[in-house]
Scaffold this motif. Structure first.
Motif, short mmCIF file in Angstrom:
data_model
loop_
_atom_site.label_atom_id
_atom_site.label_comp_id
_atom_site.label_asym_id
_atom_site.label_seq_id
_atom_site.Cartn_x
_atom_site.Cartn_y
_atom_site.Cartn_z
N THR A 68 0.86 -1.18 0.00
CA THR A 68 0.00 0.00 0.00
C THR A 68 0.89 1.23 0.00
O THR A 68 2.06 1.16 0.40
N THR A 69 0.35 2.34 -0.48
CA THR A 69 1.03 3.63 -0.36
C THR A 69 0.00 4.66 0.06
O THR A 69 -1.19 4.50 -0.19
N ILE A 70 0.45 5.70 0.70
CA ILE A 70 -0.40 6.82 1.10
C ILE A 70 0.12 8.06 0.37
O ILE A 70 1.33 8.35 0.40
N LYS A 71 -0.77 8.79 -0.29
CA LYS A 71 -0.38 9.98 -1.04
C LYS A 71 0.43 10.92 -0.15
O LYS A 71 0.04 11.22 0.97
N GLY A 72 1.60 11.34 -0.66
CA GLY A 72 2.45 12.29 0.05
C GLY A 72 3.45 11.67 1.00
O GLY A 72 4.32 12.36 1.52
N ILE A 73 3.37 10.35 1.22
CA ILE A 73 4.27 9.66 2.16
C ILE A 73 5.34 8.90 1.37
O ILE A 73 5.06 8.28 0.36
N HIS A 74 6.58 8.94 1.87
CA HIS A 74 7.66 8.16 1.26
C HIS A 74 7.42 6.68 1.51
O HIS A 74 7.07 6.27 2.61
N SER A 75 7.62 5.87 0.49
CA SER A 75 7.47 4.42 0.57
C SER A 75 8.84 3.77 0.46
O SER A 75 9.71 4.30 -0.24
N PRO A 76 9.05 2.62 1.09
CA PRO A 76 10.33 1.93 0.92
C PRO A 76 10.59 1.54 -0.54
O PRO A 76 11.72 1.36 -0.95
N ARG A 77 9.53 1.45 -1.34
CA ARG A 77 9.65 1.06 -2.74
C ARG A 77 10.06 2.22 -3.65
O ARG A 77 10.48 2.01 -4.78
N LYS A 78 9.93 3.46 -3.18
CA LYS A 78 10.18 4.64 -4.01
C LYS A 78 11.08 5.64 -3.29
O LYS A 78 11.14 5.67 -2.07
N SER A 79 11.74 6.49 -4.06
CA SER A 79 12.60 7.52 -3.45
C SER A 79 11.87 8.84 -3.25
O SER A 79 12.36 9.72 -2.58
N ARG A 80 10.69 8.99 -3.87
CA ARG A 80 9.89 10.21 -3.73
C ARG A 80 8.56 9.90 -3.07
O ARG A 80 8.12 8.75 -3.06
N PRO A 81 7.89 10.91 -2.53
CA PRO A 81 6.57 10.67 -1.93
C PRO A 81 5.59 10.13 -2.97
O PRO A 81 5.67 10.47 -4.16
N ALA A 82 4.67 9.31 -2.52
CA ALA A 82 3.65 8.75 -3.42
C ALA A 82 2.76 9.86 -3.97
O ALA A 82 2.38 10.78 -3.25
N VAL A 83 2.41 9.76 -5.25
CA VAL A 83 1.55 10.76 -5.88
C VAL A 83 0.07 10.40 -5.75
O VAL A 83 -0.79 11.20 -6.11
N GLU A 84 -0.22 9.19 -5.26
CA GLU A 84 -1.58 8.75 -5.04
C GLU A 84 -1.59 7.67 -3.97
O GLU A 84 -0.55 7.11 -3.64
N THR A 85 -2.74 7.40 -3.42
CA THR A 85 -2.89 6.31 -2.46
C THR A 85 -3.20 5.04 -3.24
O THR A 85 -3.98 5.07 -4.19
N THR A 86 -2.55 3.93 -2.88
CA THR A 86 -2.76 2.67 -3.58
C THR A 86 -2.93 1.52 -2.60
O THR A 86 -2.44 1.56 -1.47
N TRP A 87 -3.64 0.51 -3.07
CA TRP A 87 -3.80 -0.77 -2.36
C TRP A 87 -3.66 -1.83 -3.44
O TRP A 87 -4.36 -1.78 -4.46
N CYS A 88 -2.76 -2.81 -3.26
CA CYS A 88 -2.44 -3.75 -4.33
C CYS A 88 -2.28 -5.17 -3.81
O CYS A 88 -1.66 -5.39 -2.76
N ILE A 89 -2.86 -6.12 -4.55
CA ILE A 89 -2.55 -7.54 -4.32
C ILE A 89 -2.02 -8.08 -5.64
O ILE A 89 -2.36 -7.58 -6.72
N GLU A 90 -1.15 -9.07 -5.58
CA GLU A 90 -0.67 -9.71 -6.80
C GLU A 90 -0.15 -11.10 -6.48
O GLU A 90 0.18 -11.42 -5.34
N THR A 91 -0.10 -11.94 -7.51
CA THR A 91 0.34 -13.33 -7.33
C THR A 91 1.85 -13.45 -7.37
O THR A 91 2.39 -14.43 -6.88
N GLY A 92 2.54 -12.49 -7.98
CA GLY A 92 3.96 -12.67 -8.25
C GLY A 92 4.08 -13.53 -9.51
O GLY A 92 3.11 -14.17 -9.93
N TYR A 93 5.23 -13.52 -10.15
CA TYR A 93 5.39 -14.28 -11.38
C TYR A 93 5.38 -15.77 -11.09
O TYR A 93 6.06 -16.25 -10.19
N GLU A 94 4.55 -16.49 -11.84
CA GLU A 94 4.42 -17.94 -11.72
C GLU A 94 4.39 -18.54 -13.12
O GLU A 94 3.86 -17.93 -14.04
#
Length: 70
Positions: free
Chosen positions: A33-59
């Motif tokens: 998940t990300t929250i708009k305006g908050i730095h995420s461990p996945r990105k170097s800049r603050p998030a531009v939107e709020t997100t919620w994500c599920i995924e299977t990963g490559y199989e």
């Protein structure tokens, strides 16, 4: 013979919402998940939107319907 790999994802994007509410509503833990305006461990800049994500990963798969059912 070459095997196909697939990654199935379901993302919710928006300006402002509570990702915890989505988790509780769907009763599924998100992959990230990300929250708009908050730095995420996945990105170097603050998030531009709020997100919620599920995924299977490559199989490896010859039938994507198997991953979609997950």
């Amino acid at each position: 013979m070459k095997t196909t790999t697939v990654d199935v994802a379901f993302d919710i994007y928006g300006e402002h919402f509570d990702p915890n509410y989505i988790t509780e509503l769907l009763n599924i833990l998100p992959y990230y998940t990300t929250i708009k305006g908050i730095h995420s461990p996945r990105k170097s800049r603050p998030a531009v939107e709020t997100t919620w994500c599920i995924e299977t990963g490559y199989e490896e798969s010859d039938n994507i319907n198997i991953q979609l059912k997950k």
